[in-house]
Structure formats: structure tokens, C-alpha cells
Motif scaffolding. Structure first.
Motif, PDB file in Angstrom:
ATOM      1  N   VAL A 627      52.951  44.268  40.377  1.00 15.39           N
ATOM      2  CA  VAL A 627      52.596  42.934  40.922  1.00 15.39           C
ATOM      3  C   VAL A 627      51.147  42.408  40.471  1.00 15.39           C
ATOM      4  O   VAL A 627      50.854  41.141  40.177  1.00 15.39           O
ATOM      5  CB  VAL A 627      52.716  42.731  42.484  1.00 15.39           C
ATOM      6  N   ASP A 628      50.249  43.242  40.302  1.00 16.20           N
ATOM      7  CA  ASP A 628      48.769  42.890  40.037  1.00 16.20           C
ATOM      8  C   ASP A 628      48.919  42.182  38.647  1.00 16.20           C
ATOM      9  O   ASP A 628      48.552  41.031  38.757  1.00 16.20           O
ATOM     10  CB  ASP A 628      48.001  44.295  39.632  1.00 16.20           C
ATOM     11  N   LEU A 633      48.751  36.782  35.788  1.00 17.75           N
ATOM     12  CA  LEU A 633      49.511  35.822  34.820  1.00 17.75           C
ATOM     13  C   LEU A 633      49.783  34.592  35.766  1.00 17.75           C
ATOM     14  O   LEU A 633      49.235  33.363  35.144  1.00 17.75           O
ATOM     15  CB  LEU A 633      50.782  36.436  34.185  1.00 17.75           C
ATOM     16  N   MET A 634      50.454  34.984  36.785  1.00 16.30           N
ATOM     17  CA  MET A 634      51.061  33.670  37.626  1.00 16.30           C
ATOM     18  C   MET A 634      49.945  32.741  38.115  1.00 16.30           C
ATOM     19  O   MET A 634      50.246  31.276  38.032  1.00 16.30           O
ATOM     20  CB  MET A 634      52.129  34.030  38.606  1.00 16.30           C
ATOM     21  N   VAL A 656      45.923  32.754  26.890  1.00 17.99           N
ATOM     22  CA  VAL A 656      44.648  33.138  27.152  1.00 17.99           C
ATOM     23  C   VAL A 656      44.758  34.366  27.929  1.00 17.99           C
ATOM     24  O   VAL A 656      43.607  35.316  28.098  1.00 17.99           O
ATOM     25  CB  VAL A 656      44.047  32.053  28.255  1.00 17.99           C
ATOM     26  N   THR A 657      45.540  34.922  28.624  1.00 15.29           N
ATOM     27  CA  THR A 657      45.726  36.141  29.481  1.00 15.29           C
ATOM     28  C   THR A 657      46.506  37.114  28.766  1.00 15.29           C
ATOM     29  O   THR A 657      46.249  38.374  29.027  1.00 15.29           O
ATOM     30  CB  THR A 657      46.405  35.726  30.897  1.00 15.29           C
ATOM     31  N   GLY A 658      47.242  36.794  27.793  1.00 14.61           N
ATOM     32  CA  GLY A 658      47.978  38.059  27.054  1.00 14.61           C
ATOM     33  C   GLY A 658      47.147  39.095  26.665  1.00 14.61           C
ATOM     34  O   GLY A 658      47.558  40.521  26.884  1.00 14.61           O
ATOM     35  N   GLY A 659      46.230  39.032  25.892  1.00 10.36           N
ATOM     36  CA  GLY A 659      45.407  40.080  25.350  1.00 10.36           C
ATOM     37  C   GLY A 659      44.656  40.821  26.415  1.00 10.36           C
ATOM     38  O   GLY A 659      44.620  42.023  26.430  1.00 10.36           O
ATOM     39  N   VAL A 706      58.767  37.673  32.514  1.00 12.76           N
ATOM     40  CA  VAL A 706      58.373  36.704  33.471  1.00 12.76           C
ATOM     41  C   VAL A 706      58.072  35.383  32.929  1.00 12.76           C
ATOM     42  O   VAL A 706      58.594  34.305  33.648  1.00 12.76           O
ATOM     43  CB  VAL A 706      57.118  37.303  34.380  1.00 12.76           C
ATOM     44  N   PRO A 707      57.449  35.290  31.830  1.00 12.54           N
ATOM     45  CA  PRO A 707      57.420  34.000  31.145  1.00 12.54           C
ATOM     46  C   PRO A 707      58.800  33.326  30.748  1.00 12.54           C
ATOM     47  O   PRO A 707      59.123  31.990  30.935  1.00 12.54           O
ATOM     48  CB  PRO A 707      56.657  34.140  29.825  1.00 12.54           C
TER      49      PRO A 707
END
Length: 755
Positions: A627-628, A633-634, A656-659, A706-707
Motif C-alpha cells: 500500500v505504501d 503513486l496515487m 515523475v514517480t516511476g524511477g 494500478v495505472p
């Protein structure tokens, strides 16, 4: 002015104080002092462990009640150490005399008379039973057993083999494993984190700050847990001690990666590092706090378990996560702002530099229109020195991944779900009947002793079963015990008041399914003797009760954690659909990881089985930690959806958060994989399932599933919040214009600064 606005609340006043020019030094000195004071207690954490199964029994278990009744019998609550001496060609008179000498030499360690020697029917081996007093000092108990082994080996004649086994031998070997591996685990975990940080940051300096910070957090958490365990506030065993270290290193490094990534991004938008850190904490801080809070709440749900090992692990994990959170949101920001931009050398982020965001040019007219509107929007308070590059066009791996998912989101999430479902099939091979003597990955003397005993004696001799009943019906109880299938022998072992105790030898190996069946049948029969008030306990009965309690805890705690985490997500995301979707993906990921691990345990590692507590512990870690990453991401998706619209917001947030989230997942998986070096099956299994599950969640669930679901569901995922409405203008962002409509004139653009 913007800085003052952010500091109106108490939380932002604390943040501003932490990164102040003078107070930052105070924060660093304070943490160094705390870490130094906690280190001596941290290094003594192993001495506070309790690794015998009886220490974790629920109070209402029959084995627990028998242990309480045994205290009325002289020496009856002692832990038996079984000494075996064998000669393949048959024992000689000299061997039997040596066994008597061994018994005399070991008598000073005993809490009662040394029993034996008892010679096997074939004359090849004999055993002695030495009752050892239970000690709160696990290190002293282990040292006593080790000295007894040295004495027995010295007295034994040439050509014979000796071993000390039984419950005392198993406990001593387990504790010795934890004691010898603990320092190595700390070094391996720190080394893994250091290497990953070097690879991620590609800087000779930057990696030191998060590593030192998480090291101080580790020492502080271990010191607190050690202090509480020594005063009897909580119960610690080798498993929870090992998990504590990797949990603090893994979670602490994750928080550092997320905060530093956002700080680096803000340094390209603000000239002052302190202002950049305030903005980083304002944007990333709530997500870090929510994720840590979710893990803490999940860990504390273990307090509703009946096993003391579960109840002990809950506070231990919560203390570790809380310490990591406080350290990484105080010590880390203070050190980062004092070092300034030069800490990132040679890749120093410059004001106005192209930040690593998303690629609007590749997403068509609607995304470009949202981009133009965002640039035309009035500058938000507190972002006066933002440049045009807040939504700059930059291609990258995560932009390409997002674009690929965006083309056919439904196909992507259906296909991914089917793959995860295939992994779940592996649960059919899960075996949670690991015996206590099967818990060692390397040969130890206690297991060798069980093998020697089983060759010439009934296997149950190495771990006797006890029955306590009313003395007036002793003959009837003895007859019932002898007639019970699976019982190889019974003898009266003393009386205390109106109660009598029997020692029962089972015909099958301790903790085997057959021995558990024998204990169940024995309990059923002696309970039916009128007026006996009989209790059945002993090592095999203890482990049977532990398994029953583990199943009960699993049935109670798993639904509780799901409900609590769901409420946290609803509160954080201010929606209902999104939290339900996230929980479904996390549970799917957990089951897939457990299924794949079951296959790996059997066909790759060759483990004989899994510990009965594994499914629950895996659930706690994988759901809370899984969940973290979805929170990270969300929360960014929600922030971007309010600014540029739902679909561009998903792709922007993924880019922007993927890496950084992937790096965080790799760090956590790598730190938990350090548990695989433990020579104990239980910890190796936990290490593998959590490491595999975190990678699965990071690389597949959070990055793809999720995406894809979020894109397919669209605005409705934020129901019932304002973002679910087609005409939503939350966040002050103008609605997207059509490609044919004239765009608002963009605000003046700051010239691009060279990198």
C-alpha cells in the motif's frame, strides 16, 4: 510570505525549525547523541530474546495451563536436555561407565536429578535426561548447553558419538544461530543499501547522508526495543529482532529516496535550498507520513493476536517504522539543507534546469491543451520562482511505459491480472507443517541427536509429552494413556498434593503430523476420564497449540488489517472507488507472491515446509508495504489530476514517480533478501516472500496494473470527491481547451538555465 503561510500550522513550524540555519545543527547533534546512547542497548538486543516456543503460547492454551500446573512439581517445569551416546558396534561396559560419569559431570547444571542412563534395546546407544532450569538470560542458557556438550564430548570414550538434544538443545542452537548472524545481518543490510544508493544517486557524497541517517534510526529503534524487552514490556525473539533491522533499513531508505527525489525536483524550481526542502516536505511529507502510518497501524493489528510472538512483533515493527519516519523527516532534511546543492555533485540540480517530469508532446491535443492552460494559469502562492519546466517535455522510460498502457488500458490490466492469477495457483503446493527440528538450514547438534535417538529409541524420547491429572484416578489415566494409539510408553513422574504427573513417550518424531494426531487423541481420551481434570503438554503439544493459535490469528488479523488500511486510504485519497481498487490489487499481489514463494520453497530452496505463521507475517508486510507504493503513486496522481486532468495526471504522476518508487522497492526487497542468509528456514522464507512480493508489487502492480485500472476507470475512480465530476476545476486549474479553441496567452517564460 509563502514560507510564513506554510508555517502557520504546528507541523510546518516544526519543519521550518528543523531546517533552520542554526537549529539544523541542533537537530544533527541531538540525533548523534541519541544514536550514541542507544547503541550499547542495541548491541545487547540478542540477550533479551526468548526463542523457545512455550514463551509465545496463548494464556488459555492447554500447554500453557500444564506449564502452570508443573510449577507445583519439584523441577518439573525444567527444560529437558537429552544426552545421547552411541557406538555403532554396540556399547561396551566402559561406555556405560562413561555415561554414568557424564551424568555426574552434568549434575551441577541440572535443576533436579539426572535421569538415566537408559540403554536402547539393541544395546547400541543410551540416553540421559538433564533437567535444566529455565533462565530469562538466553545467552547464559545457551552457554550452559554449549559447556555441557564440551564436557560430554571430553568424557565419551573413543569410537563413540555424543550429542545433546531435546528442547534445551533445540533452543540453544536456535539462539546461537541468531547470536552469530546478527552482526553479519547488520553489515550485509547496510552494504546493500550503500550500493543501491550509490547506483541511484551516482554521487560520491549524497549516499552517505541517508545511510548514516538510517543507521542512527536502526540503533535507536534496536536500543528502544532492547530496553523494553529487558523490562518485560514486550517479547522479542530472533525472528522479530532480525525483521526489525531490515524493516528500519528498508523503510527508512525508502522514505529518504522519496524525500530526496522531491527535494531535487524542487531545487530546479527554487533558488533557496531551505525553501525547496519546505516544498518537498509539503508535497512528499504527507504521503510518507500516511505510508508510515499505514505500516504502523498494520503492525499494531498484531496486538489482537493470541500468540505472544505475533503480539511482540507488532510493537517491535511499529517502533522501527516510527523511528525511521521521525529520523528521516528531521535528521535527513537538516543534513541535506546544511550541505546544500553541492551534495548532489557531480549531478548538481540548478534552478531553472529541466526537471525529470513527463512528455506532454506525445499525448495528443488534449494533453497539450492542458499543458498550455497550466502555463497560462496564475502563479500559485509559494511558487513564484517556478519556471516553465514544471510541465516540460522530456521523453523517458516511464513516459514510454505510460504511453503504452494508455493505448489499451483494459487489455493491460486484464492480462496482468491473469498472470498474477496464474502465480496464485502455486498456493496449492504450500505446506505449513514445518517441524521444529526442520527449521535449521545447516546441520546442528540437536538435530543430529534426534537422528541418533530415533535410530534406537522411539523418536518421542527426545521431546517427552506430559500429562497431569488428579491423583485419585491415576490408574485409570495411566491405562487410558497406554491404550492411546501413537503412545510408545508411559511412566509416573511424581506427585504434588492431589495431582500426579506422567511422562509419555510418543512413537513418532516430535512435531510430525502423526505426533500431532497422537496428542489430539491423547487429549480427547484423558479429558473423558471422570474427575481427572487432565492436562496434556510438552514440546509437541506446545507446537500443536502454537499452530492452532497461528491459524486463529490469521483469521482475525487479516480482515482487521484490510479494514483499517481501507479506512486510511479513504481518508487520504478522499474517495471510495480508488481505495477499493488499490486494496484489491494489493491482495492480488500478496496471493501471487505467496503462491510463487510456495513453489520456490519446494523446488528451488528444497525447504521441507513453511512455518505456520508465514502467511500472516507475509500478509502484514506485503499489504502494508505494498500500500505504501500505491500511496506514493496515487497521492501524486490526485495532485496532478486536480491540475491537468485525470488522464494526463495519471501519466504525469507515473512519469515523475516511476524511477524513485522503483528504486525504493528495489531497496526494500534487497534489504529483506538479506534475511535469506540466516541459517534458519523461517527467516529465509520471510525474506524471500517479502522481497519477491515487494518487487512484484513495485514492478508489476504499481507500475502496470494500478495505472491501467486508473486510466480505464477514469474520473469515476475519485468518486465521490469533486475530481469525479466532468466539470471539476479543483486546484484552480482551468478546464482543458479543445485543440481548435484559441489558447490563453502563456505567461512569460523564464530562459532555460544550462545544466
Amino acid at each position: 510570505m509563502a514560507g510564513a503561510q506554510h508555517c502557520r500550522t504546528g507541523g510546518w513550524r516544526v519543519v521550518s525549525w528543523v531546517i533552520g540555519r542554526r537549529s539544523a545543527w541542533v537537530v544533527i547533534v541531538l540525533w548523534l547523541a541519541i544514536g550514541g546512547a542507544a547503541s550499547p542497548m542495541a548491541f545487547r538486543l540478542a540477550d533479551a530474546q526468548k526463542n523457545d516456543a512455550s514463551a509465545f503460547l496463548p494464556a488459555e492454551a492447554e500447554s500453557t495451563r500444564l506449564l502452570a500446573a508443573q510449577r507445583h512439581f519439584p523441577g518439573a517445569d525444567a527444560v529437558p536436555a537429552v544426552v545421547v551416546l552411541t557406538r555403532p558396534a554396540g556399547l561396551t561396559p566402559a561406555d556405560r561407565s562413561a555415561a554414568t560419569a557424564i551424568g555426574g559431570a552434568l549434575a551441577p547444571f541440572a535443576a533436579g536429578p539426572v535421569l538415566g542412563p537408559v540403554v536402547a534395546p539393541d544395546g547400541h546407544s543410551l540416553i540421559l535426561t538433564v533437567p535444566l532450569a529455565q533462565l530469562d538470560d538466553a545467552a547464559r542458557f545457551t552457554d550452559n548447553v554449549r559447556e555441557m556438550r564440551r564436557i560430554a564430548a571430553r568424557i565419551a570414550p573413543a569410537g563413540t558419538e555424543t550429542a545433546i538434544t531435546g528442547p534445551a538443545g533445540l533452543v540453544a542452537d536456535a539462539f546461537q544461530m541468531f547470536r552469530t548472524i546478527e552482526s553479519r545481518l547488520l553489515l550485509v543490510t547496510a552494504g546493500i543499501v550503500a550500493v543501491i544508493l550509490l547506483v541511484v544517486y551516482r554521487s560520491p557524497l549524497l549516499w552517505l547522508v541517508p545511510l548514516v541517517s538510517v543507521g542512527i534510526a536502526d540503533q535507536t529503534a534496536a536500543g528502544i526495543v532492547s530496553l523494553l524487552a529487558r523490562h518485560g514490556v514486550l517479547t522479542v525473539n530472533g525472528q522479530s529482532s532480525g525483521i526489525l533491522r531490515v524493516l528500519v533499513f528498508g523503510a527508512g531508505t525508502d522514505y529518504a529516496l522519496l524525500l530526496i527525489a522531491r527535494y531535487r525536483e524542487e531545487l530546479t524550481r527554487h533558488r533557496d535550498p531551505r525553501r525547496a526542502m519546505r516544498e518537498a516536505m509539503r508535497h512528499a511529507g504527507p504521503a510518507v507520513l500516511a505510508s508510515a502510518g499505514t505500516v504502523v497501524i498494520g503492525m499494531l493489528c498484531l496486538l489482537f493476536g493470541v500468540l505472544a510472538s505475533d503480539r511482540g512483533l507488532g510493537p517491535v515493527g511499529a517502533i522501527g517504522i516510527s523511528t525511521a519516519l521521525v529520523t528521516m523527516t528531521t535528521l535527513l532534511p537538516a543534513a541535506m539543507v546544511l550541505c546544500g546543492r553541492r551534495l548532489f555533485w557531480p549531478l548538481i540540480p540548478r534552478f531553472g534546469e529541466h526537471p525529470p517530469v513527463t512528455d506532454t508532446a506525445r499525448r495528443g491535443p488534449a494533453a497539450r491543451a492542458a499543458h498550455d492552460n497550466a502555463l497560462a494559469a496564475p502563479t500559485a502562492p509559494g511558487h513564484e520562482d517556478l519556471t516553465e519546466f514544471d510541465l516540460a517535455e522530456e521523453p523517458g522510460r516511464w513516459v514510454r511505459i505510460g504511453a503504452a498502457i494508455d493505448r489499451r488500458p483494459r487489455t493491460v490490466w486484464v492480462g496482468t491480472s491473469l498472470v498474477l492469477g496464474g502465480l496464485i495457483v502455486g498456493l496449492l503446493t504450500m505446506n505449513t507443517s514445518l517441524r521444529q527440528d526442520e527449521g535449521f538450514r545447516h546441520r546442528v547438534e540437536s538435530v543430529r541427536g534426534i537422528e541418533l535417538i530415533s535410530a534406537d529409541f522411539p523418536p518421542g524420547v527426545s521431546a517427552p509429552t506430559y500429562v497431569i491429572a488428579a491423583g485419585r484416578v491415576a490408574p485409570q489415566v495411566a491405562a487410558v494413556i497406554r491404550a492411546t494409539p501413537g503412545v510408545a510408553g508411559v511412566a509416573e513422574a511424581g506427585r504434588a498434593g492431589d495431582r500426579v504427573q506422567f511422562v509419555v513417550v510418543l512413537g513418532d518424531r516430535p512435531d510430525s503430523p502423526a505426533s500431532f494426531d497422537a496428542v489430539r487423541e491423547l487429549r480427547s481420551r484423558v479429558h473423558r476420564v471422570p474427575g481427572a481434570g487432565a492436562l496434556v503438554g510438552g514440546n509437541t503439544a506446545v507446537n500443536l497449540d502454537v499452530r492452532h493459535a497461528a491459524v486463529r490469528d490469521r483469521q482475525v488479523i487479516i480482515p482487521l488489517v484490510l479494514a483499517v488500511v481501507l479506512v486510511v486510504l479513504m481518508f487520504l485519497l478522499r474517495a471510495i472507488v480508488a481505495p477499493l481498487m488499490l486494496m484489491a490489487t494489493v491482495v492480488l499481489s500478496y496471493l501471487a507472491a505467496l503462491g510463487a514463494s510456495a513453489v520456490a520453497y519446494r523446488w528451488i530452496f528444497g525447504f521441507p515446509g513453511a512455518d505456520p505463521s508465514l502467511p500472516l507475517l507475509a500478509f502484514i508486510f506485503l499489504v502494508a508495504l505494498g500500500v505504501d507504493y500505491n500511496i506514493f503513486l496515487m497521492t501524486r496522481v490526485r495532485e496532478e489530476a486536480a491540475r491537468i486532468g485525470p488522464r494526463p495526471g495519471v501519466l504525469h504522476a507515473l512519469a515523475v514517480t516511476g524511477g524513485v518508487i522503483t528504486s525504493a522497492g528495489v531497496v526494500l526487497a534487497a534489504t529483506f533478501s538479506a534475511l535469506i542468509i540466516f541459517p534458519l528456514v523461517q527467516l529465509a522464507e520471510i525474506g524471500f516472500v517479502v522481497a519477491f512480493g515487494v518487487l512484484l508489487d513495485t514492478l508489476v502492480v504499481r507500475s502496470i496494473l494500478v495505472p491501467a485500472l486508473t486510466l480505464d476507470i477514469g474520473r469515476r475512480i475519485w468518486w465521490p470527491s469533486r475530481l469525479a465530476r466532468p466539470d471539476d476545476t479543483a486546484g484552480g486549474t482551468p478546464p482543458a481547451i479543445s485543440p481548435s479553441a484559441p489558447a490563453s496567452p502563456p505567461r512569460p517564460r523564464t530562459p532555460r538555465h544550462p545544466v
